[in-house]
Design a protein around this motif. Structure first.
Motif, PDB file in Angstrom:
ATOM      1  N   ILE A  67       0.833  -1.206   0.000  1.00 56.25           N
ATOM      2  CA  ILE A  67       0.000   0.000   0.000  1.00 56.25           C
ATOM      3  C   ILE A  67       0.866   1.254   0.000  1.00 56.25           C
ATOM      4  N   VAL A  68       1.876   1.251   0.874  1.00 56.17           N
ATOM      5  CA  VAL A  68       2.739   2.427   1.006  1.00 56.17           C
ATOM      6  C   VAL A  68       3.459   2.728  -0.315  1.00 56.17           C
ATOM      7  N   THR A  69       3.944   1.694  -0.975  1.00 59.17           N
ATOM      8  CA  THR A  69       4.623   1.889  -2.252  1.00 59.17           C
ATOM      9  C   THR A  69       3.684   2.506  -3.281  1.00 59.17           C
ATOM     10  N   ALA A  70       2.439   2.036  -3.261  1.00 58.97           N
ATOM     11  CA  ALA A  70       1.487   2.484  -4.285  1.00 58.97           C
ATOM     12  C   ALA A  70       0.971   3.898  -4.032  1.00 58.97           C
ATOM     13  N   VAL A  71       0.621   4.197  -2.793  1.00 58.88           N
ATOM     14  CA  VAL A  71      -0.031   5.484  -2.543  1.00 58.88           C
ATOM     15  C   VAL A  71       0.831   6.462  -1.752  1.00 58.88           C
ATOM     16  N   GLY A  72       2.033   6.058  -1.367  1.00 59.13           N
ATOM     17  CA  GLY A  72       2.889   6.926  -0.544  1.00 59.13           C
ATOM     18  C   GLY A  72       3.204   8.257  -1.205  1.00 59.13           C
ATOM     19  N   GLY A  73       3.553   8.219  -2.480  1.00 63.22           N
ATOM     20  CA  GLY A  73       3.932   9.446  -3.174  1.00 63.22           C
ATOM     21  C   GLY A  73       2.779  10.427  -3.260  1.00 63.22           C
ATOM     22  N   GLY A  74       1.623   9.938  -3.699  1.00 67.35           N
ATOM     23  CA  GLY A  74       0.443  10.798  -3.801  1.00 67.35           C
ATOM     24  C   GLY A  74      -0.002  11.306  -2.441  1.00 67.35           C
ATOM     25  N   THR A  75       0.189  10.457  -1.418  1.00 67.75           N
ATOM     26  CA  THR A  75      -0.199  10.857  -0.065  1.00 67.75           C
ATOM     27  C   THR A  75       0.658  12.022   0.418  1.00 67.75           C
ATOM     28  N   VAL A  76       1.979  11.905   0.243  1.00 65.87           N
ATOM     29  CA  VAL A  76       2.870  12.999   0.649  1.00 65.87           C
ATOM     30  C   VAL A  76       2.490  14.281  -0.093  1.00 65.87           C
ATOM     31  N   ARG A  77       2.280  14.156  -1.392  1.00 65.85           N
ATOM     32  CA  ARG A  77       1.876  15.334  -2.173  1.00 65.85           C
ATOM     33  C   ARG A  77       0.591  15.957  -1.636  1.00 65.85           C
ATOM     34  N   ASP A  78      -0.453  15.136  -1.457  1.00 70.63           N
ATOM     35  CA  ASP A  78      -1.744  15.674  -1.006  1.00 70.63           C
ATOM     36  C   ASP A  78      -1.637  16.341   0.354  1.00 70.63           C
ATOM     37  N   VAL A  79      -0.844  15.728   1.248  1.00 70.71           N
ATOM     38  CA  VAL A  79      -0.687  16.303   2.587  1.00 70.71           C
ATOM     39  C   VAL A  79       0.039  17.652   2.499  1.00 70.71           C
ATOM     40  N   LEU A  80       1.098  17.709   1.688  1.00 71.96           N
ATOM     41  CA  LEU A  80       1.881  18.944   1.600  1.00 71.96           C
ATOM     42  C   LEU A  80       1.098  20.085   0.957  1.00 71.96           C
ATOM     43  N   ILE A  81       0.281  19.761  -0.062  1.00 64.98           N
ATOM     44  CA  ILE A  81      -0.466  20.836  -0.724  1.00 64.98           C
ATOM     45  C   ILE A  81      -1.830  21.060  -0.066  1.00 64.98           C
ATOM     46  N   GLY A  82      -2.124  20.290   0.984  1.00 62.79           N
ATOM     47  CA  GLY A  82      -3.349  20.550   1.747  1.00 62.79           C
ATOM     48  C   GLY A  82      -4.616  20.003   1.121  1.00 62.79           C
ATOM     49  N   GLN A  83      -4.508  18.959   0.299  1.00 63.32           N
ATOM     50  CA  GLN A  83      -5.689  18.341  -0.288  1.00 63.32           C
ATOM     51  C   GLN A  83      -6.034  17.083   0.498  1.00 63.32           C
ATOM     52  N   THR A  84      -6.656  17.275   1.662  1.00 61.65           N
ATOM     53  CA  THR A  84      -7.006  16.135   2.498  1.00 61.65           C
ATOM     54  C   THR A  84      -8.505  16.101   2.729  1.00 61.65           C
ATOM     55  N   PRO A  85      -9.112  14.924   2.965  1.00 60.90           N
ATOM     56  CA  PRO A  85      -8.496  13.597   2.991  1.00 60.90           C
ATOM     57  C   PRO A  85      -7.747  13.301   1.687  1.00 60.90           C
ATOM     58  N   VAL A  86      -6.633  12.586   1.825  1.00 55.86           N
ATOM     59  CA  VAL A  86      -5.795  12.291   0.661  1.00 55.86           C
ATOM     60  C   VAL A  86      -6.612  11.571  -0.412  1.00 55.86           C
ATOM     61  N   GLY A  87      -6.221  11.789  -1.675  1.00 62.21           N
ATOM     62  CA  GLY A  87      -7.001  11.341  -2.824  1.00 62.21           C
ATOM     63  C   GLY A  87      -7.493   9.902  -2.783  1.00 62.21           C
ATOM     64  N   TRP A  88      -6.594   8.965  -2.504  1.00 63.13           N
ATOM     65  CA  TRP A  88      -6.978   7.560  -2.603  1.00 63.13           C
ATOM     66  C   TRP A  88      -7.978   7.161  -1.528  1.00 63.13           C
ATOM     67  N   MET A  89      -8.179   7.987  -0.532  1.00 64.44           N
ATOM     68  CA  MET A  89      -9.168   7.664   0.500  1.00 64.44           C
ATOM     69  C   MET A  89     -10.550   8.191   0.151  1.00 64.44           C
ATOM     70  N   ARG A  90     -10.644   8.825  -1.014  1.00 67.90           N
ATOM     71  CA  ARG A  90     -11.951   9.331  -1.428  1.00 67.90           C
ATOM     72  C   ARG A  90     -12.610   8.388  -2.430  1.00 67.90           C
ATOM     73  N   ASP A  91     -11.935   7.321  -2.797  1.00 67.75           N
ATOM     74  CA  ASP A  91     -12.424   6.466  -3.880  1.00 67.75           C
ATOM     75  C   ASP A  91     -12.041   5.020  -3.560  1.00 67.75           C
ATOM     76  N   THR A  92     -13.027   4.213  -3.190  1.00 63.36           N
ATOM     77  CA  THR A  92     -12.729   2.838  -2.778  1.00 63.36           C
ATOM     78  C   THR A  92     -12.117   1.994  -3.909  1.00 63.36           C
TER      79      THR A  92
END
Lengths: 198, 198, 198
Positions: C38-63
Motif C-alpha cells: 500500500i505504502v509503495t502504491a499510494v505513498g507518493g500521492g499521499t505525501v503530495r496531497d498532505v503537503l499541498i493541503g488536499q485532504t483527505p488524501v485522494g486515494w481515500m476518497r475512492d474505494t
C-alpha cells in the motif's frame, strides 16, 4: 520585518548546504543530494505546518525558498572542497538558523491558535526535524537522539523568548536574545561535550 | 463519555512508557527518549489525522495529552528498573491501548465522512503506526512487519465492532467486546508464537 | 477521461505488486507485505496531497483504489513465482506508472493553486516517494539516492509536458508524449547504467 525574512532565507541556504554535504559524504548522486538538501532545510517547518494544519506548507507559498534551495545546492557543488574548511562558519550559521527556526515556528503555531506548550514543541520540531528526516533517509539513527543537547538548546531558547515577551514589547530584541541563548548553549554543549543522560 | 477519555489518557501514558523504555535500551539521551516516547504514543493518531485532514492533529487540541506524556516520561525514568519487571502488566495495558486506539480511530474516520473500509484501515493505522515510526527512528525494521499478528488483531477487532454496531445500540458494550477481541487475539498470538506467512 | 483513470488504477496495482514482492523478498509476513504494498502504491500521492493541503488524501476518497490494492496483493501471492519471471513487463508498467503519476501529480498541484516550480516538484514526489517510504520502512537507503536517474526522468517528463502545453491543446497527446519521455529516459538509463554524479 525584512531582516527576519533575510535570515530565514539565509538559514534555508545553510541547511541545504549541510544536507547536501552529508549526502555527498554518503556517496549519493546529484538528485539524491538535492532531495536530502531540501528535506534538511524545509523538513522541520513542513512537519510543523502539516501537524498544525497550515497547508499548503509555508515554503510552497513563496518561490524565494525554492531559489534559496537551488542556490544552496549550486554553492555546495561549486565550493564543496572549500566548505569543509569552513566548518566553523557553517556551525555558526547553522546554529543561528536553528535558533531562528525555533522562534519562528513557535510564533507560527501560536498564530494558528494552538496553546503555548504545543507552540514550544512545534518550535523545537521546526528546528530539529529537518535533521531527523535527513538522518532517517540516510539510514542513520538521528543525531539528536544520541549527541549534543541540540533540542534542549531550542527548548531553553523558546522559554526565554516567551519570558521576555512578558516584559518587553520590542520583539526584535526578544528574538535576538533568545536566538543568542540557543547559540550559546549549543556552542558550550559542543565545546564541552555535554550530554543529558539520566 | 468519561471512561473513554480516561482510557485514552491511560493508553497514552502506557505508550509513552514503552517508547521511552525502548529509547533507554538504545542508549538514547533524555531528549531523544522523550521524542521517541511522544512519537510512540501519538504517532498513529497523528498519521490518521493528517491523512483524513483533521488538523491541527487531535492531541494538539488538548493539553491533557501533553501532561499525560510528561507523566509517562517521568514515570519511566523514576521506575525504570521496576518497569522492566512489570512486563506482564505493561503488555496488558499496551494491548488494551491498541484495542482502544483501533476503535477510536475507526470512529473518528467515520465521523470525518470517509467510507467504512478506510475507517477500518485508519483504525489499524491509529493503533500500530506509533510503533512503526518509533522503529524507523531507532533504525529498526518495524516490528509489526516481522513478528506477532499485531495489525491482524486490530483488523479483527475493527470488524467485530462494525458487526456489533449493526445489532446493538449500546456502544460501550460494542467497544468493550471488540477491545477484548483484540486483546485475546494478541495474547494468544504472542503466547503461541503465531505468525501469518504464506 | 476514462483512460487516465484506467492507467491510474493499473499503476496502483503494479506498484502494490512491486512493494509486496520487495516485502516477500525481505521475509515479511502477510500484514507487513500488505502495508509495504500500500505504502509503495499510494505513498507518493499521499505525501503530495498532505503537503499541498488536499485532504483527505485522494486515494481515500475512492474505494476503487482500495480494491485495486487488494487485487495487487492477491495477484502478488498467487503468482509470485511467475511474477519474478515477468521482470521485463513489470519494469514496463512500473515506468509507465511513474510517468503517469508525475504528470497527474503536477496537474493536481497546479489545480490546487500552487506555482509551476512546486507543481514540478510535487509531480516528482508523487512518482518517487512511494518507493522512498518503502525503502525507509524496510531499513534501506532509498534506491533513488544511489542508483538510476529515476527522479531525473520524472523531472524531464514534467518539463516536456509543461512545454507541450504551451503549443498544443490536446492534453492526451501531451500526456502520452511526456510519459513516453519518462519511459525512454528510464529505459536508457537502466540499460546503459547511467548515473548523475558530479
Amino acid at each position: 520585518m525584512n531582516w527576519i525574512y533575510f535570515f530565514e532565507i539565509l538559514g534555508t541556504v545553510i541547511f541545504v548546504i549541510s544536507g547536501v554535504m552529508t549526502a555527498i559524504d554518503d556517496d549519493f548522486d546529484v538528485v539524491g543530494s538535492i532531495i536530502i538538501g531540501i528535506v534538511t532545510a524545509v523538513g522541520g517547518g513542513t512537519v510543523r505546518d502539516v501537524l498544525i494544519g497550515q497547508t499548503p506548507v509555508g515554503w510552497m507559498r513563496d518561490t524565494s525558498f525554492l531559489w534559496a534551495m537551488l542556490a544552496g545546492v549550486i554553492l555546495s557543488y561549486l565550493f564543496r572542497k572549500y566548505i569543509t574548511k569552513l566548518r566553523r562558519s557553517m556551525f555558526f550559521f547553522d546554529t543561528m538558523g536553528i535558533g531562528l527556526f525555533t522562534i519562528l515556528g513557535l510564533q507560527k503555531t501560536l498564530n494558528a491558535g494552538l496553546e503555548v506548550p504545543f507552540a514550544v514543541l512545534m518550535g523545537i520540531v521546526s528546528a530539529v526535524f529537518g535533521g531527523v528526516i535527513r538522518d532517517v533517509l540516510t539510514n542513520r539513527v538521528p543525531l539528536i537522539f544520541r549527541k549534543e543537547i541540540y533540542a534542549t538548546a531550542c527548548l531553553v531558547g523558546a522559554l526565554v523568548f516567551l519570558a521576555l515577551e512578558q516584559f518587553n514589547t520590542i520583539r526584535p530584541i526578544n528574538m535576538g536574545v533568545s536566538m543568542l541563548v540557543v547559540m550559546i548553549i549549543r556552542y558550550l554543549s559542543v565545546k564541552n561535550n555535554w550530554g543529558l543522560k539520566l
